[in-house]
Design a protein around this motif. Structure first.
Motif, PDB file in Angstrom:
ATOM      1  N   GLU A  84       0.914  -1.277  -0.068  1.00  0.00           N
ATOM      2  CA  GLU A  84      -0.178   0.158   0.100  1.00  0.00           C
ATOM      3  C   GLU A  84       0.951   1.287   0.007  1.00  0.00           C
ATOM      4  N   LEU A  85       0.488   2.042  -0.788  1.00  0.00           N
ATOM      5  CA  LEU A  85       1.337   3.387  -0.934  1.00  0.00           C
ATOM      6  C   LEU A  85       0.373   4.510  -0.371  1.00  0.00           C
ATOM      7  N   ARG A  86       0.863   5.439   0.443  1.00  0.00           N
ATOM      8  CA  ARG A  86       0.125   6.498   1.049  1.00  0.00           C
ATOM      9  C   ARG A  86       1.278   7.632   0.748  1.00  0.00           C
ATOM     10  N   LEU A  87       0.616   8.280  -0.233  1.00  0.00           N
ATOM     11  CA  LEU A  87       1.409   9.553  -0.890  1.00  0.00           C
ATOM     12  C   LEU A  87       1.075  10.748  -0.130  1.00  0.00           C
ATOM     13  N   SER A  88       1.834  11.840  -0.023  1.00  0.00           N
ATOM     14  CA  SER A  88       1.197  12.982   0.486  1.00  0.00           C
ATOM     15  C   SER A  88       0.220  13.715  -0.272  1.00  0.00           C
ATOM     16  N   SER A  89       0.008  13.294  -1.677  1.00  0.00           N
ATOM     17  CA  SER A  89      -1.024  13.723  -2.459  1.00  0.00           C
ATOM     18  C   SER A  89      -2.153  12.673  -2.626  1.00  0.00           C
ATOM     19  N   GLY A  90      -2.029  11.498  -1.617  1.00  0.00           N
ATOM     20  CA  GLY A  90      -3.221  10.816  -1.624  1.00  0.00           C
ATOM     21  C   GLY A  90      -2.761   9.201  -1.870  1.00  0.00           C
ATOM     22  N   ARG A  91      -3.649   8.242  -1.789  1.00  0.00           N
ATOM     23  CA  ARG A  91      -3.477   6.848  -1.782  1.00  0.00           C
ATOM     24  C   ARG A  91      -3.720   6.512  -3.274  1.00  0.00           C
TER      25      ARG A  91
END
Length: 169
Positions: A84-91
């Motif tokens: 799972e990737l949680r980016l500062s711009s969203g998932r």
């Protein structure tokens, strides 16, 4: 002499006041100061049951992002994992990985020299290499052939060996 005695009696009180004042100032700064980048991401990963995670700037916005691996299905001796990737711009949509049961380790490493954090995924049980996911700098990952990057993961493995090796003299 009387002044000297008076100062000796007041010294512990003055020291106590100084200590309490310092504590109050530090407590206020710690509560109101900026959080160290990435600490909230670590708390998120651990709170969601993932002990294998990586923090790096995956999408090129100079902000820390989180990649974490969780087991979605385990059938001995194999398991299915979700990256799972949680980016500062969203998932982003999770990436499905297959590997040995017992968990996977994830390490951010620029394996192809493009200055973007790629992901090297291995098995902690036997250091079996699972996959390399190349990052295009915008958190779009593509699976790479292991043979294309024979040195991938060696830096993390040597750091781990150094960390856990004991020197006896």
């Amino acid at each position: 002499m009387n002044l000297h005695r008076a100062l000796q009696r007041l010294a512990p009180i003055a020291l106590a006041i100084l200590c309490v004042g310092t504590f109050l100032v530090l407590f206020h700064v710690a509560r109101s100061g900026p959080e160290v980048p990435g600490t909230h991401l670590m708390r998120t990963a651990v709170a969601q049951g993932s002990t294998h995670f990586a923090i790096a700037d995956f999408d090129g916005d100079q902000q820390p992002d989180l990649a974490m691996i969780r087991v979605t299905r385990e059938d001995s001796p194999r398991a299915e994992y979700s990256l799972e990737l949680r980016l500062s711009s969203g998932r982003r949509e999770p990436i499905v990985l297959l590997g040995p049961a017992g968990g996977l380790e994830i390490s951010p490493e620029d394996v192809n020299g493009d200055k973007f954090a790629d992901l090297v995924i291995t098995s902690p049980k036997d250091s079996e290499f699972i996959t390399i996911l190349l990052n295009d700098g915008k958190a779009n990952f593509t699976q790479a052939e292991r043979s294309s990057f024979p040195d991938a993961g060696k830096r993390a493995a040597s750091n781990l060996r150094r960390k856990h090796s004991k020197k006896y003299t």
